[in-house]
Design a protein around this motif. Structure first.
Motif, mmCIF file in Angstrom:
data_model
loop_
_atom_site.group_PDB
_atom_site.id
_atom_site.type_symbol
_atom_site.label_atom_id
_atom_site.label_comp_id
_atom_site.label_asym_id
_atom_site.label_seq_id
_atom_site.Cartn_x
_atom_site.Cartn_y
_atom_site.Cartn_z
ATOM 1 N N TYR A 22 0.848 -1.196 0.000
ATOM 2 C CA TYR A 22 0.000 0.000 0.000
ATOM 3 C C TYR A 22 0.883 1.245 0.000
ATOM 4 O O TYR A 22 2.082 1.188 0.323
ATOM 5 C CB TYR A 22 -0.954 0.011 1.191
ATOM 6 C CG TYR A 22 -0.298 0.096 2.557
ATOM 7 C CD1 TYR A 22 0.042 1.326 3.113
ATOM 8 C CD2 TYR A 22 -0.030 -1.054 3.291
ATOM 9 C CE1 TYR A 22 0.622 1.409 4.358
ATOM 10 C CE2 TYR A 22 0.552 -0.990 4.546
ATOM 11 C CZ TYR A 22 0.881 0.249 5.079
ATOM 12 O OH TYR A 22 1.465 0.335 6.312
ATOM 13 N N ALA A 23 0.277 2.365 -0.387
ATOM 14 C CA ALA A 23 1.001 3.637 -0.467
ATOM 15 C C ALA A 23 0.156 4.742 0.131
ATOM 16 O O ALA A 23 -1.075 4.732 0.044
ATOM 17 C CB ALA A 23 1.362 3.963 -1.916
ATOM 18 N N ILE A 24 0.829 5.705 0.751
ATOM 19 C CA ILE A 24 0.184 6.898 1.299
ATOM 20 C C ILE A 24 0.943 8.106 0.786
ATOM 21 O O ILE A 24 2.158 8.213 0.983
ATOM 22 C CB ILE A 24 0.190 6.889 2.843
ATOM 23 C CG1 ILE A 24 -0.509 5.639 3.379
ATOM 24 C CG2 ILE A 24 -0.478 8.153 3.383
ATOM 25 C CD1 ILE A 24 -0.417 5.506 4.894
ATOM 26 N N ASP A 25 0.251 8.998 0.099
ATOM 27 C CA ASP A 25 0.852 10.229 -0.426
ATOM 28 C C ASP A 25 0.114 11.423 0.151
ATOM 29 O O ASP A 25 -1.123 11.432 0.209
ATOM 30 C CB ASP A 25 0.757 10.282 -1.955
ATOM 31 C CG ASP A 25 1.494 9.128 -2.616
ATOM 32 O OD1 ASP A 25 2.341 8.509 -1.960
ATOM 33 O OD2 ASP A 25 1.197 8.855 -3.797
ATOM 34 N N GLY A 26 0.864 12.441 0.554
ATOM 35 C CA GLY A 26 0.245 13.638 1.096
ATOM 36 C C GLY A 26 0.944 14.891 0.607
ATOM 37 O O GLY A 26 2.139 14.870 0.271
ATOM 38 N N SER A 27 0.199 15.988 0.531
ATOM 39 C CA SER A 27 0.749 17.258 0.082
ATOM 40 C C SER A 27 0.043 18.401 0.799
ATOM 41 O O SER A 27 -1.174 18.374 0.972
ATOM 42 C CB SER A 27 0.595 17.419 -1.434
ATOM 43 O OG SER A 27 1.062 18.679 -1.868
ATOM 44 N N VAL A 28 0.822 19.396 1.219
ATOM 45 C CA VAL A 28 0.288 20.626 1.805
ATOM 46 C C VAL A 28 0.891 21.785 1.032
ATOM 47 O O VAL A 28 2.116 21.900 0.941
ATOM 48 C CB VAL A 28 0.643 20.748 3.300
ATOM 49 C CG1 VAL A 28 0.102 22.049 3.868
ATOM 50 C CG2 VAL A 28 0.124 19.565 4.082
ATOM 51 N N ALA A 29 0.062 22.622 0.447
ATOM 52 C CA ALA A 29 0.541 23.734 -0.378
ATOM 53 C C ALA A 29 -0.056 25.044 0.110
ATOM 54 O O ALA A 29 -1.253 25.129 0.379
ATOM 55 C CB ALA A 29 0.183 23.506 -1.849
ATOM 56 N N LEU A 30 0.783 26.057 0.209
ATOM 57 C CA LEU A 30 0.369 27.382 0.646
ATOM 58 C C LEU A 30 0.602 28.369 -0.485
ATOM 59 O O LEU A 30 1.728 28.519 -0.959
ATOM 60 C CB LEU A 30 1.168 27.797 1.882
ATOM 61 C CG LEU A 30 0.848 29.169 2.484
ATOM 62 C CD1 LEU A 30 -0.564 29.178 3.066
ATOM 63 C CD2 LEU A 30 1.870 29.531 3.554
ATOM 64 N N SER A 31 -0.473 29.034 -0.935
ATOM 65 C CA SER A 31 -0.378 30.019 -2.009
ATOM 66 C C SER A 31 -0.497 31.421 -1.424
ATOM 67 O O SER A 31 -1.418 31.694 -0.645
ATOM 68 C CB SER A 31 -1.483 29.809 -3.052
ATOM 69 O OG SER A 31 -1.354 28.537 -3.650
ATOM 70 N N THR A 32 0.435 32.295 -1.799
ATOM 71 C CA THR A 32 0.463 33.661 -1.295
ATOM 72 C C THR A 32 0.459 34.631 -2.459
ATOM 73 O O THR A 32 1.298 34.532 -3.365
ATOM 74 C CB THR A 32 1.713 33.903 -0.434
ATOM 75 O OG1 THR A 32 1.761 32.953 0.630
ATOM 76 C CG2 THR A 32 1.699 35.308 0.154
ATOM 77 N N ILE A 33 -0.483 35.555 -2.470
ATOM 78 C CA ILE A 33 -0.547 36.579 -3.510
ATOM 79 C C ILE A 33 0.450 37.678 -3.157
ATOM 80 O O ILE A 33 0.315 38.358 -2.135
ATOM 81 C CB ILE A 33 -1.957 37.165 -3.631
ATOM 82 C CG1 ILE A 33 -2.938 36.077 -4.072
ATOM 83 C CG2 ILE A 33 -1.976 38.326 -4.620
ATOM 84 C CD1 ILE A 33 -4.371 36.537 -4.152
ATOM 85 N N LEU A 34 1.489 37.844 -3.991
ATOM 86 C CA LEU A 34 2.490 38.877 -3.763
ATOM 87 C C LEU A 34 2.109 40.198 -4.419
ATOM 88 O O LEU A 34 2.487 41.263 -3.950
ATOM 89 C CB LEU A 34 3.850 38.412 -4.292
ATOM 90 C CG LEU A 34 4.401 37.110 -3.673
ATOM 91 C CD1 LEU A 34 5.747 36.771 -4.294
ATOM 92 C CD2 LEU A 34 4.511 37.216 -2.155
ATOM 93 N N SER A 35 1.399 40.113 -5.542
ATOM 94 C CA SER A 35 0.911 41.304 -6.242
ATOM 95 C C SER A 35 -0.196 40.856 -7.177
ATOM 96 O O SER A 35 -0.542 39.676 -7.224
ATOM 97 C CB SER A 35 2.041 41.977 -7.025
ATOM 98 O OG SER A 35 2.374 41.211 -8.163
#
Length: 429
Positions: free
Chosen positions: A297-310
């Protein structure tokens, strides 16, 4: 009805790049919107627009937000569309336009707003959620078909070492087929989607997808067939959840090599005035008939943070984790990597993305011919990709990228580098 707190968060993300000298006035705009005093908010927004010399763009967004709150979606959509034209990277305006056009029954236009938003968003979990919304919208009344084609010339298509000796000075030669070789990787696929059931905020979609891979190095034809049932839940205007049970079968030259059954989960939500958080977690059971040691079995995870700079620049940072638990304990791996990506809009529609990744892979066994510590790989990639939000060849939207990959390892087979140039073509019907 959109809550005033959400509107304040959206507005704050838009004005992040404004000089500190105007901060108090902009704070007044936000406060006025939070108090549902849109008359004052629009007046203050016009002052900010005048100081910035950009027309009434901020005021138009405030007005669009007010009109949507009042249920006047026809006028709100018109203003939101005007904001999109002036600021193509401003995601909140796309979402107002999408919701209002959808409420007005203009489903094709609503889908087009989502399609345009997906074109300016960087790859990652956040974009995946927008693409899921787009798929749901397009498949509302009829099955929809989408497809892609990638061609990737690579200096090391099979990702193997350039060394010829297993251990320098000893007569153990690495076979030619196990060394890195230049070649071309071809990838193509298509999907058919149909909404099976749904309300305005909860809907179930059926998807059938085929993906094909072929490399001129190994000369193996590898098709994969996937069926999934994404269930999408929009808690409010700014939060979306998707859970999708799926099954997947893989072949290699007509030999069954993979059966995968799993559950994908995604979430997209506002974290602060200028940031959004996207999460993805996948659980999968794997069966490999031709190599049963790698079943498990496999477990994949991702956490992404998007920041508007302009208005034209977005920074995305992400942490990815992959764990594969194989039946043979010696083949188990754990991988963790960090990504950073800067996307900007230039020259009337040119989208430029700069991305870097640094990661480590931990094996559960020592390198070959070693009794020492378990094998550890360290890898890094640098990537630049280009596309144009208004450039298409009929229904086909092209993009191009260059990527450099370097892997260091105490196992010579995993020590390599690679230069890749990729062309991607995507379309939908």
């Amino acid at each position: 009805m959109i809550k005033s707190g959400i509107l304040a968060a959206l507005l704050a993300s838009f004005i992040l790049c404004t000089p500190p000298a105007h901060a108090q006035t902009l704070t007044d705009v936000i406060q006025a919107m939070a108090e549902d005093d849109f008359v004052q908010a629009e007046a203050l927004a016009r002052q900010v627009d005048a100081r910035e010399g950009r027309g009434d763009i901020l005021a138009a967004f405030v007005a669009a937000s007010r009109l949507e709150t009042e249920g006047r979606c026809a006028d709100a959509a018109t203003l939101a569309d005007a904001v999109i034209t002036a600021i193509p990277f401003f995601a909140p305006a796309y979402m107002i336009a999408y919701r209002c056009h959808s409420q007005l029954g203009r489903n094709e236009v609503a889908a087009e707003r989502l399609r345009a938003l997906s074109g300016v968003m960087p790859p990652g979990p956040e974009r995946d959620v927008v693409l899921q919304l787009l798929q749901n919208e397009e498949a509302r009344y009829r099955p929809t078909v989408s497809g892609y084609f990638n061609v990737v010339p690579s200096s090391n298509a099979n990702r193997q070492t350039s060394q010829s000796e297993l251990i320098p000075g000893l007569p153990w030669i690495i076979p030619e087929e196990a060394r890195g070789q230049s070649g071309v990787i071809f990838q193509a696929g298509g999907a058919v989607a149909q909404r099976l059931w749904g309300t305005n905020d909860l809907y179930l979609t059926g998807v059938l997808r085929t993906d094909i891979r072929y490399s001129t190095v190994d000369k193996q034809f590898e098709p994969y067939f996937t069926a999934e049932l994404p269930l999408t839940f929009r808690r409010d205007a700014d939060t979306t959840y998707v859970t999708a049970p799926y099954g997947r079968i893989g072949l290699t030259d007509n030999v069954h090599t993979l059966t995968e059954i799993g559950l994908r989960n995604r979430a997209s939500l506002a974290l602060s005035e200028r940031q959004r958080l996207a999460l993805e977690l996948t659980f999968a059971a794997l069966e490999r008939p031709e190599d049963t040691r790698r079943s498990g079995y496999a477990i994949d995870g991702s956490v992404a943070l998007s920041t508007i700079l302009s208005e034209t620049m977005t920074l995305t940072t992400a942490l990815d984790v992959e764990f594969e638990h194989t039946d043979d304990a010696a083949l188990r791996t754990f991988e963790v990597s960090a990504r950073g990506r800067l996307d900007t809009l230039l020259w009337d529609g040119l989208l430029v993305g700069l991305e870097g990744t640094l990661g480590r892979r931990f094996h559960n066994r020592p390198p070959p011919l070693s009794l020492g510590p378990d094998q550890v790989d360290t890898f890094a990639t640098g990537k630049i990709d280009l596309s144009h939000r208004e450039f298409a060849i009929g229904p086909v939207m092209p993009s191009i990228y260059y990527q450099y990959t370097r892997s260091w390892s105490d196992n010579v087979y995993y020590d390599y580098d690679s230069h890749d140039i990729g062309l991607t073509l995507r379309t939908s019907f």
